[in-house]
Scaffold this motif. Structure first.
Motif, PDB file in Angstrom:
ATOM      1  N   VAL A   1      -2.427  -8.980  22.662  1.00  0.00           N
ATOM      2  CA  VAL A   1      -3.148  -9.789  21.669  1.00  0.00           C
ATOM      3  C   VAL A   1      -2.297 -10.999  21.263  1.00  0.00           C
ATOM      4  CG1 VAL A   1      -4.190  -9.771  19.353  1.00  0.00           C
ATOM      5  CG2 VAL A   1      -4.344  -7.742  20.811  1.00  0.00           C
ATOM      6  N   ASP A   2      -2.911 -12.168  21.305  1.00  0.00           N
ATOM      7  CA  ASP A   2      -2.196 -13.392  20.909  1.00  0.00           C
ATOM      8  C   ASP A   2      -2.007 -13.430  19.400  1.00  0.00           C
ATOM      9  OD1 ASP A   2      -2.021 -14.369  23.449  1.00  0.00           O
ATOM     10  OD2 ASP A   2      -3.906 -15.499  23.319  1.00  0.00           O
ATOM     11  N   GLY A   3      -0.939 -14.042  18.963  1.00  0.00           N
ATOM     12  CA  GLY A   3      -0.737 -14.295  17.529  1.00  0.00           C
ATOM     13  C   GLY A   3       0.145 -13.291  16.822  1.00  0.00           C
ATOM     14  N   ILE A   4       0.602 -12.250  17.543  1.00  0.00           N
ATOM     15  CA  ILE A   4       1.468 -11.261  16.890  1.00  0.00           C
ATOM     16  C   ILE A   4       2.893 -11.797  16.847  1.00  0.00           C
ATOM     17  CG2 ILE A   4       2.446  -8.931  17.000  1.00  0.00           C
ATOM     18  CD1 ILE A   4      -0.044  -7.969  18.338  1.00  0.00           C
ATOM     19  N   GLY A   5       3.460 -11.859  15.622  1.00  0.00           N
ATOM     20  CA  GLY A   5       4.843 -12.307  15.496  1.00  0.00           C
ATOM     21  C   GLY A   5       5.791 -11.155  15.804  1.00  0.00           C
ATOM     22  N   TYR A   6       5.506 -10.014  15.185  1.00  0.00           N
ATOM     23  CA  TYR A   6       6.351  -8.845  15.336  1.00  0.00           C
ATOM     24  C   TYR A   6       5.463  -7.613  15.254  1.00  0.00           C
ATOM     25  CZ  TYR A   6      10.203  -5.618  14.466  1.00  0.00           C
ATOM     26  OH  TYR A   6      11.095  -4.578  14.559  1.00  0.00           O
ATOM     27  N   LEU A   7       5.751  -6.639  16.087  1.00  0.00           N
ATOM     28  CA  LEU A   7       4.915  -5.430  16.109  1.00  0.00           C
ATOM     29  C   LEU A   7       5.751  -4.201  15.756  1.00  0.00           C
ATOM     30  CD1 LEU A   7       2.206  -3.938  16.952  1.00  0.00           C
ATOM     31  CD2 LEU A   7       3.209  -3.779  19.223  1.00  0.00           C
ATOM     32  N   GLU A   8       5.228  -3.408  14.827  1.00  0.00           N
ATOM     33  CA  GLU A   8       5.929  -2.195  14.430  1.00  0.00           C
ATOM     34  C   GLU A   8       4.952  -1.020  14.546  1.00  0.00           C
ATOM     35  OE1 GLU A   8       8.559  -3.068  11.046  1.00  0.00           O
ATOM     36  OE2 GLU A   8       7.931  -1.100  10.316  1.00  0.00           O
ATOM     37  N   VAL A   9       5.415   0.101  15.085  1.00  0.00           N
ATOM     38  CA  VAL A   9       4.531   1.270  15.183  1.00  0.00           C
ATOM     39  C   VAL A   9       5.110   2.397  14.330  1.00  0.00           C
ATOM     40  CG1 VAL A   9       3.394   2.917  16.729  1.00  0.00           C
ATOM     41  CG2 VAL A   9       3.909   0.610  17.550  1.00  0.00           C
TER      42      VAL A   9
ATOM     43  N   GLN B   1       0.596  -8.717   8.193  1.00  0.00           N
ATOM     44  CA  GLN B   1       1.015  -9.610   7.114  1.00  0.00           C
ATOM     45  C   GLN B   1       1.924 -10.680   7.694  1.00  0.00           C
ATOM     46  OE1 GLN B   1       2.902  -7.783   3.730  1.00  0.00           O
ATOM     47  NE2 GLN B   1       2.337  -9.474   2.410  1.00  0.00           N
ATOM     48  N   ASN B   2       1.542 -11.920   7.473  1.00  0.00           N
ATOM     49  CA  ASN B   2       2.287 -13.070   8.018  1.00  0.00           C
ATOM     50  C   ASN B   2       2.563 -12.907   9.512  1.00  0.00           C
ATOM     51  OD1 ASN B   2       2.449 -14.381   5.548  1.00  0.00           O
ATOM     52  ND2 ASN B   2       4.298 -13.262   4.975  1.00  0.00           N
ATOM     53  N   GLY B   3       1.608 -12.395  10.227  1.00  0.00           N
ATOM     54  CA  GLY B   3       1.747 -12.259  11.684  1.00  0.00           C
ATOM     55  C   GLY B   3       2.477 -10.999  12.126  1.00  0.00           C
ATOM     56  N   THR B   4       3.054 -10.251  11.161  1.00  0.00           N
ATOM     57  CA  THR B   4       3.691  -8.988  11.519  1.00  0.00           C
ATOM     58  C   THR B   4       2.639  -7.883  11.492  1.00  0.00           C
ATOM     59  OG1 THR B   4       5.842  -9.629  10.677  1.00  0.00           O
ATOM     60  CG2 THR B   4       5.415  -7.275  10.806  1.00  0.00           C
ATOM     61  N   VAL B   5       2.512  -7.198  12.608  1.00  0.00           N
ATOM     62  CA  VAL B   5       1.467  -6.169  12.715  1.00  0.00           C
ATOM     63  C   VAL B   5       2.104  -4.783  12.645  1.00  0.00           C
ATOM     64  CG1 VAL B   5      -0.293  -5.184  14.241  1.00  0.00           C
ATOM     65  CG2 VAL B   5      -0.049  -7.665  14.058  1.00  0.00           C
ATOM     66  N   VAL B   6       1.552  -3.944  11.770  1.00  0.00           N
ATOM     67  CA  VAL B   6       2.041  -2.570  11.658  1.00  0.00           C
ATOM     68  C   VAL B   6       0.918  -1.620  12.064  1.00  0.00           C
ATOM     69  CG1 VAL B   6       2.980  -0.811  10.108  1.00  0.00           C
ATOM     70  CG2 VAL B   6       3.603  -3.205   9.773  1.00  0.00           C
ATOM     71  N   VAL B   7       1.186  -0.836  13.105  1.00  0.00           N
ATOM     72  CA  VAL B   7       0.202   0.148  13.559  1.00  0.00           C
ATOM     73  C   VAL B   7       0.691   1.526  13.123  1.00  0.00           C
ATOM     74  CG1 VAL B   7      -0.983   1.149  15.557  1.00  0.00           C
ATOM     75  CG2 VAL B   7      -0.334  -1.272  15.590  1.00  0.00           C
ATOM     76  N   THR B   8      -0.170   2.264  12.437  1.00  0.00           N
ATOM     77  CA  THR B   8       0.177   3.622  12.044  1.00  0.00           C
ATOM     78  C   THR B   8      -0.677   4.575  12.866  1.00  0.00           C
ATOM     79  OG1 THR B   8       0.570   2.792   9.826  1.00  0.00           O
ATOM     80  CG2 THR B   8       0.445   5.178  10.064  1.00  0.00           C
ATOM     81  N   THR B   9      -0.028   5.553  13.459  1.00  0.00           N
ATOM     82  CA  THR B   9      -0.771   6.474  14.318  1.00  0.00           C
ATOM     83  C   THR B   9      -0.314   7.906  14.121  1.00  0.00           C
ATOM     84  OG1 THR B   9      -1.524   6.827  16.577  1.00  0.00           O
ATOM     85  CG2 THR B   9       0.784   6.269  16.313  1.00  0.00           C
ATOM     86  N   THR B  10      -1.134   8.823  14.572  1.00  0.00           N
ATOM     87  CA  THR B  10      -0.843  10.248  14.448  1.00  0.00           C
ATOM     88  C   THR B  10      -1.005  10.889  15.825  1.00  0.00           C
ATOM     89  OG1 THR B  10      -1.854  10.140  12.283  1.00  0.00           O
ATOM     90  CG2 THR B  10      -1.516  12.330  13.166  1.00  0.00           C
ATOM     91  N   SER B  11      -0.098  11.798  16.159  1.00  0.00           N
ATOM     92  CA  SER B  11      -0.273  12.550  17.401  1.00  0.00           C
ATOM     93  C   SER B  11       0.628  13.779  17.346  1.00  0.00           C
ATOM     94  CB  SER B  11       0.081  11.698  18.625  1.00  0.00           C
ATOM     95  OG  SER B  11       1.475  11.552  18.727  1.00  0.00           O
TER      96      SER B  11
END
Lengths: 138, 273
Positions: free
Chosen positions: B250-258, B221-231
């Motif tokens: 990856v180009d274009g990511i403003g902020y990354l959250e996992v 959303q608005n360049g903020t990427v949220v990755v949800t994962t399980t392990s």
């Protein structure tokens, strides 16, 4: 340089006008800010604006009604809708009614400036964003 | 400018309609021919890529789940990237399942016109046999779309419009849709362009991650990427670090959250060993 664009900015949240007014003025625009839709409509009836930027959800009157009033008064005025409650149906309805663009909040001032530049182009005017912003930085 | 996405059980009529609309409106066509470009871009086996679009993961069919999801993510990333160019009629690429909530995209489902069985095969069949085969094909597609995107392909709620080909002639469908595409409500706007850009960004990140990982969901959303994962808990740091490293390419990511979730099932199974 072409004449400044005349812009009316309507949002019932004071912070929006406070933040966006100086950002838009940087690109050679005169901006009048309103929080009360009734007062904004009175002003729209007095003066033909080039661009109206309006919030959608407000207490006394919503942005869609403002859009109708503006376009009834002047079909050349470009209306940009801004909202924190963006939905596909609302966006489509706004475009159907004749909005120039629809932006979901939160957005960066730059995003609005780009849309204003597009509206200026559609009005036969021009806003050279890069040159104007560089001048301001000096 | 708007994008038209068509979906149908009847590929022959869908092809005919889509091509006629693209020609009418002078839009570009994005269809199954794009698979070869995707296969080339991501260095995939073209035949396997086509298989992945039709079958669900199965060891017997030599399509393991990890590979299947990766192949689908290549199609999704490739198609979304292309749809950003606008003025496009897209069909046969399952885009109706992964392009949702974009106001300048018109999604149309074509139902009926049951010619999905070749005419030569139909000659030796009774009407009941034909019905049975069509029902089986529909079940298989539903199974595929549910496994791939957790959406029922035939559900009308997925579309802006549903047209019955048994009741409406091909040229009428072409005319209706060509006119509809000109409606102001389908004009691209900042909101819808941002929505599509976010989806394309999420698809690119998912594609990069699925090349080596599993259990990742990606939203943007608005360049903020949220990755949800399980392990499992013991693999938490390693997995988060890997995601950050891979997604960072990856180009274009403003902020990354996992966001990490504990794999309760595996943890429970391991504790009983």
């Amino acid at each position: 340089m072409s004449n400044p664009l005349e812009i009316l900015l309507l949002d019932d949240e004071a912070i929006v006008g406070k933040r966006l007014k100086p950002a838009i003025e940087k690109i050679n625009c005169n901006v009048e800010v309103f929080q009360d839709p009734q007062l904004a409509v009175e002003r729209i009836n007095e003066k033909e604006f080039d661009i109206v930027v309006t919030d959608i959800y407000m207490d006394d009157m919503d942005g869609m009604q403002v859009l109708d009033i503006v376009l009834k008064k002047s079909s050349r005025t470009k209306v940009i809708m801004i909202t924190g409650y963006a939905m596909i149906s609302l966006a489509r309805d706004a475009m159907e009614k004749g909005a120039f663009d629809f932006i979901a909040k939160p957005f960066k001032p730059d995003e609005l400036r780009v849309v204003i530049a597009k509206a200026a182009k559609a009005l036969g005017s021009s806003v050279d964003l890069n040159t104007l912003l560089k001048k301001q930085e000096r | 400018m708007p994008v038209l996405i068509l979906s149908s059980e009847n590929q022959e009529r869908e092809n005919e309609i889509a091509q006629a609309i693209a020609q009418n409106l002078e839009y570009t066509s994005l269809n199954h021919e794009f698979f070869s470009e995707i296969a080339h871009k991501y260095t995939l086996d073209s035949k396997k890529l086509m298989d992945a679009m039709n079958i669900t993961p199965s060891i017997l069919k030599r399509m393991p789940s990890k590979q299947w999801y990766y192949y689908l993510s290549c199609v999704e990333a490739g198609v979304l990237d292309r749809l950003l160019e606008d003025n496009c009629v897209c069909w046969g690429l399952a885009a109706h399942l992964y392009v949702a909530v974009v106001s300048h995209v018109l999604k149309v489902r074509l139902i009926g016109g049951h010619d999905s069985i070749p005419r030569s095969d139909k000659r030796n069949m009774t009407p009941d046999e034909i019905k049975k085969i069509i029902a089986e094909q529909e079940r298989s597609r539903e199974n595929w779309s549910m496994t791939a995107y957790n959406r029922k392909e035939a559900h009308p709620g997925l579309y802006d419009m549903v047209i019955n080909l048994d009741q409406v002639q091909t040229d009428e469908v072409v005319e209706t849709l060509s006119t509809t595409m000109g409606y102001p409500r389908l004009k691209a706007m900042t909101y819808s362009i941002n929505n599509l850009t976010d989806r394309a960004l999420a698809a690119k990140v998912k594609n990069v991650l699925l090349k080596s990982l599993t259990d990742v969901q990606v939203e943007a959303q608005n360049g903020t990427v949220v990755v949800t994962t399980t392990s499992m808990k013991r693999a938490k740091s390693k997995k988060i670090d890997t995601i950050k490293k891979l997604a960072g390419q990856v180009d274009g990511i403003g902020y990354l959250e996992v966001h990490w979730n504990k794999d309760m099932l595996t943890e429970a199974a391991m504790s009983y060993r």
